[in-house]
Scaffold this motif. Sequence first.
Motif, PDB file in Angstrom:
ATOM      1  N   ARG A 172      29.692  41.965  40.135  1.00  0.00           N
ATOM      2  CA  ARG A 172      30.836  41.363  39.461  1.00  0.00           C
ATOM      3  C   ARG A 172      32.145  41.675  40.185  1.00  0.00           C
ATOM      4  O   ARG A 172      33.187  41.942  39.575  1.00  0.00           O
ATOM      5  N   CYS A 173      32.094  41.615  41.510  1.00  0.00           N
ATOM      6  CA  CYS A 173      33.289  41.887  42.307  1.00  0.00           C
ATOM      7  C   CYS A 173      34.302  40.758  42.163  1.00  0.00           C
ATOM      8  O   CYS A 173      33.950  39.584  42.021  1.00  0.00           O
ATOM      9  N   LEU A 174      35.565  41.116  42.236  1.00  0.00           N
ATOM     10  CA  LEU A 174      36.661  40.158  42.129  1.00  0.00           C
ATOM     11  C   LEU A 174      36.896  39.493  43.476  1.00  0.00           C
ATOM     12  O   LEU A 174      37.188  40.176  44.459  1.00  0.00           O
ATOM     13  N   PRO A 175      36.777  38.157  43.556  1.00  0.00           N
ATOM     14  CA  PRO A 175      37.076  37.481  44.819  1.00  0.00           C
ATOM     15  C   PRO A 175      38.546  37.667  45.187  1.00  0.00           C
ATOM     16  O   PRO A 175      39.438  37.589  44.327  1.00  0.00           O
ATOM     17  N   LEU A 176      38.809  37.892  46.469  1.00  0.00           N
ATOM     18  CA  LEU A 176      40.184  38.115  46.904  1.00  0.00           C
ATOM     19  C   LEU A 176      41.076  36.927  46.555  1.00  0.00           C
ATOM     20  O   LEU A 176      42.234  37.104  46.174  1.00  0.00           O
ATOM     21  N   GLY A 177      40.543  35.710  46.674  1.00  0.00           N
ATOM     22  CA  GLY A 177      41.353  34.535  46.411  1.00  0.00           C
ATOM     23  C   GLY A 177      41.824  34.411  44.979  1.00  0.00           C
ATOM     24  O   GLY A 177      42.740  33.638  44.688  1.00  0.00           O
ATOM     25  N   LEU A 178      41.207  35.160  44.060  1.00  0.00           N
ATOM     26  CA  LEU A 178      41.630  35.150  42.658  1.00  0.00           C
ATOM     27  C   LEU A 178      42.355  36.433  42.265  1.00  0.00           C
ATOM     28  O   LEU A 178      42.652  36.639  41.086  1.00  0.00           O
ATOM     29  N   ALA A 179      42.672  37.286  43.233  1.00  0.00           N
ATOM     30  CA  ALA A 179      43.315  38.579  42.956  1.00  0.00           C
ATOM     31  C   ALA A 179      44.832  38.465  43.005  1.00  0.00           C
ATOM     32  O   ALA A 179      45.522  39.336  43.538  1.00  0.00           O
ATOM     33  N   HIS A 180      45.357  37.387  42.431  1.00  0.00           N
ATOM     34  CA  HIS A 180      46.800  37.137  42.426  1.00  0.00           C
ATOM     35  C   HIS A 180      47.334  37.294  41.007  1.00  0.00           C
ATOM     36  O   HIS A 180      46.852  36.663  40.071  1.00  0.00           O
ATOM     37  N   ASN A 181      48.333  38.155  40.837  1.00  0.00           N
ATOM     38  CA  ASN A 181      49.024  38.303  39.554  1.00  0.00           C
ATOM     39  C   ASN A 181      48.062  38.656  38.418  1.00  0.00           C
ATOM     40  O   ASN A 181      48.220  38.176  37.291  1.00  0.00           O
ATOM     41  N   LEU A 182      47.076  39.483  38.736  1.00  0.00           N
ATOM     42  CA  LEU A 182      46.180  39.991  37.709  1.00  0.00           C
ATOM     43  C   LEU A 182      46.526  41.449  37.415  1.00  0.00           C
ATOM     44  O   LEU A 182      46.760  42.241  38.331  1.00  0.00           O
ATOM     45  N   LYS A 183      46.512  41.788  36.129  1.00  0.00           N
ATOM     46  CA  LYS A 183      46.841  43.154  35.712  1.00  0.00           C
ATOM     47  C   LYS A 183      45.582  44.012  35.673  1.00  0.00           C
ATOM     48  O   LYS A 183      44.565  43.615  35.106  1.00  0.00           O
ATOM     49  N   LEU A 184      45.678  45.183  36.287  1.00  0.00           N
ATOM     50  CA  LEU A 184      44.570  46.135  36.229  1.00  0.00           C
ATOM     51  C   LEU A 184      44.518  46.795  34.861  1.00  0.00           C
ATOM     52  O   LEU A 184      45.553  47.201  34.315  1.00  0.00           O
ATOM     53  N   ILE A 185      43.319  46.917  34.302  1.00  0.00           N
ATOM     54  CA  ILE A 185      43.146  47.630  33.035  1.00  0.00           C
ATOM     55  C   ILE A 185      42.401  48.941  33.246  1.00  0.00           C
ATOM     56  O   ILE A 185      42.249  49.727  32.304  1.00  0.00           O
ATOM     57  N   LYS A 186      41.958  49.173  34.493  1.00  0.00           N
ATOM     58  CA  LYS A 186      41.297  50.422  34.854  1.00  0.00           C
ATOM     59  C   LYS A 186      41.791  50.856  36.227  1.00  0.00           C
ATOM     60  O   LYS A 186      42.144  50.011  37.057  1.00  0.00           O
ATOM     61  N   PRO A 187      41.800  52.142  36.525  1.00  0.00           N
ATOM     62  CA  PRO A 187      42.148  52.581  37.879  1.00  0.00           C
ATOM     63  C   PRO A 187      41.025  52.237  38.861  1.00  0.00           C
ATOM     64  O   PRO A 187      39.854  52.182  38.493  1.00  0.00           O
ATOM     65  N   VAL A 188      41.416  52.001  40.107  1.00  0.00           N
ATOM     66  CA  VAL A 188      40.457  51.724  41.169  1.00  0.00           C
ATOM     67  C   VAL A 188      40.803  52.608  42.356  1.00  0.00           C
ATOM     68  O   VAL A 188      41.949  52.592  42.837  1.00  0.00           O
ATOM     69  N   ALA A 189      39.846  53.361  42.846  1.00  0.00           N
ATOM     70  CA  ALA A 189      40.091  54.288  43.946  1.00  0.00           C
ATOM     71  C   ALA A 189      40.236  53.541  45.268  1.00  0.00           C
ATOM     72  O   ALA A 189      39.659  52.459  45.459  1.00  0.00           O
ATOM     73  N   LYS A 190      40.992  54.105  46.164  1.00  0.00           N
ATOM     74  CA  LYS A 190      41.189  53.540  47.494  1.00  0.00           C
ATOM     75  C   LYS A 190      39.840  53.277  48.165  1.00  0.00           C
ATOM     76  O   LYS A 190      38.948  54.112  48.159  1.00  0.00           O
ATOM     77  N   GLY A 191      39.714  52.068  48.724  1.00  0.00           N
ATOM     78  CA  GLY A 191      38.495  51.696  49.431  1.00  0.00           C
ATOM     79  C   GLY A 191      37.398  51.143  48.550  1.00  0.00           C
ATOM     80  O   GLY A 191      36.360  50.699  49.059  1.00  0.00           O
ATOM     81  N   GLN A 192      37.604  51.140  47.225  1.00  0.00           N
ATOM     82  CA  GLN A 192      36.597  50.624  46.308  1.00  0.00           C
ATOM     83  C   GLN A 192      36.845  49.145  45.999  1.00  0.00           C
ATOM     84  O   GLN A 192      37.985  48.675  46.000  1.00  0.00           O
ATOM     85  N   SER A 193      35.772  48.430  45.742  1.00  0.00           N
ATOM     86  CA  SER A 193      35.891  47.031  45.348  1.00  0.00           C
ATOM     87  C   SER A 193      36.475  46.940  43.941  1.00  0.00           C
ATOM     88  O   SER A 193      36.105  47.716  43.049  1.00  0.00           O
ATOM     89  N   VAL A 194      37.364  45.983  43.739  1.00  0.00           N
ATOM     90  CA  VAL A 194      37.864  45.680  42.400  1.00  0.00           C
ATOM     91  C   VAL A 194      36.869  44.732  41.743  1.00  0.00           C
ATOM     92  O   VAL A 194      36.373  43.788  42.374  1.00  0.00           O
ATOM     93  N   THR A 195      36.543  44.968  40.479  1.00  0.00           N
ATOM     94  CA  THR A 195      35.600  44.108  39.767  1.00  0.00           C
ATOM     95  C   THR A 195      36.309  43.372  38.628  1.00  0.00           C
ATOM     96  O   THR A 195      37.438  43.715  38.243  1.00  0.00           O
ATOM     97  N   TRP A 196      35.613  42.386  38.076  1.00  0.00           N
ATOM     98  CA  TRP A 196      36.165  41.662  36.927  1.00  0.00           C
ATOM     99  C   TRP A 196      36.362  42.604  35.739  1.00  0.00           C
ATOM    100  O   TRP A 196      37.232  42.358  34.882  1.00  0.00           O
ATOM    101  N   ASN A 197      35.598  43.677  35.680  1.00  0.00           N
ATOM    102  CA  ASN A 197      35.751  44.642  34.584  1.00  0.00           C
ATOM    103  C   ASN A 197      37.049  45.432  34.691  1.00  0.00           C
ATOM    104  O   ASN A 197      37.454  46.076  33.719  1.00  0.00           O
ATOM    105  N   ASP A 198      37.683  45.388  35.865  1.00  0.00           N
ATOM    106  CA  ASP A 198      38.891  46.189  36.101  1.00  0.00           C
ATOM    107  C   ASP A 198      40.181  45.435  35.815  1.00  0.00           C
ATOM    108  O   ASP A 198      41.269  46.031  35.879  1.00  0.00           O
ATOM    109  N   VAL A 199      40.110  44.141  35.515  1.00  0.00           N
ATOM    110  CA  VAL A 199      41.324  43.327  35.408  1.00  0.00           C
ATOM    111  C   VAL A 199      41.322  42.484  34.137  1.00  0.00           C
ATOM    112  O   VAL A 199      40.276  42.246  33.526  1.00  0.00           O
ATOM    113  N   GLU A 200      42.523  42.039  33.775  1.00  0.00           N
ATOM    114  CA  GLU A 200      42.676  41.015  32.751  1.00  0.00           C
ATOM    115  C   GLU A 200      42.632  39.661  33.454  1.00  0.00           C
ATOM    116  O   GLU A 200      43.564  39.281  34.152  1.00  0.00           O
ATOM    117  N   ALA A 201      41.560  38.937  33.300  1.00  0.00           N
ATOM    118  CA  ALA A 201      41.378  37.676  34.008  1.00  0.00           C
ATOM    119  C   ALA A 201      41.996  36.524  33.227  1.00  0.00           C
ATOM    120  O   ALA A 201      41.964  36.507  31.993  1.00  0.00           O
TER     121      ALA A 201
END
Length: 448
Positions: free
Chosen positions: A398-427
């Motif tokens: 459930r990784c977040l595609p880079l092309g959709l990673a615009h103006n999305l708010k994180l709801i969980k912290p993500v460590a450096k070098g880790q993939s951002v997932t849909w579970n980490d953002v308000e989509a």
Amino acid sequence: MSLYAKLVECERRNRPIRVGLIGAGKFGSMFLAQIPNTPGMDLVGIADFNPANAVTNLKRIGWKPEAYAATSFEDALKNRNTFITDSWEDLVKRPEIDVIVECTGNPVAAVEHCLESFKYGKHIVNVTVEADAFCGALLHQRAKENGVQYSLAFGDQPALIVDWVDWARGCGFPVVAAGRGHKWLPRFSESTPETVWNDWGLTAEQAEIGGLNPKMFNSFLDGSKPAIESTAVANSCDLQSPENGLEFFPSSMDDLPNVMRPKSDGGMLESKGVVEVASCLQRDGTPIDHDIRNGVWVVIEGDTEYIRRCFQEYGVRTDDSGKYCAIYRRWHLIGLEVGISVASVALRNEPTGTASFFNADVVATAKRDLQAGEMLDGEGGYTVYGNIQPAKKSVAARCLPLGLAHNLKLIKPVAKGQSVTWNDVEADTTLKAYKLRQEMENLFFGAK
């Protein structure tokens, strides 16, 4: 008949290809610079959210004021000049226009522009490859459903790589690897728009004179754009993503056959049939002579003794076994070449690269430790860079595609070098781009 001969015939018959351009930035300006020199092709309209910016760029590239003095689309069609508007909707609805060149660089907007253009029977040449990377196969399908073509843009590296792969396979050569060049050191993945110019090789003053966008250029330097473009190639050519992302192996042009071959034969690749990028820097930062930074390449295999002997007889530079060779083009001319795609879709009904597969994906990856509450700013920004992965792997996680990673708010912290997932953002699930992506995941992998 050659494309040029077909264009000349269009001019002779006074029935040019009628083109609309959405977005008159740097890439669009380069295309505009070639329109006056191209027979049988008229730019009917330019849609830009800032028409004054379009006028500024037209002046910069040397267009005469009368060439963009049209007061309406009707005026432009009658006098074969160009109308400038802030309404892309009005542009794509014009029945006289044959081809839309999508050149905004905004992947979410580009999806909407493409879908609406298909609905009105327009071929699309999509310069915004960021959109192709996360939903290209569905854009291709929507175009087919509407009886039009969806194409990558010639001059940009993905379409040129696709052309080399097609050439190789058309000649009967197995394709071992295909890709582009780049300037790369691992620390560049942390680059931001504030730090980009020194590592890129320009001063801030040179960038300002050239009207260069630091966020866009940073998307190249931090590895996002190479991942995006490699994904577009993989999904157009049925090639595979490296399992853990691009390695950016250092290589000169002459070394490509030795480097871009399987490890089992002494090279650096996990397997055959992959996309990869060649760096023009050694890992210590030393420049490589005869680099391929601005070019494209394909490594092919001479899979019989006779073919390998032919390589030798005709002086082809191969790897040390004589089995692999690289065909390359050292330079690409970006928007100056996009007219080839426009002519190809309009006159041959053929795209210059289009996604038919979903083999690879570009995943938003944290540039630094990110905190809940932060806003993601997409490719080339301060928060994430793009990392290519096998699509099956990224969709399952459930990784977040880079092309959709615009103006999305994180709801969980993500460590450096880790993939951002849909579970980490308000989509924003209302976006057409989001819905198209979900449909594509379901179509290929049964994802819900």
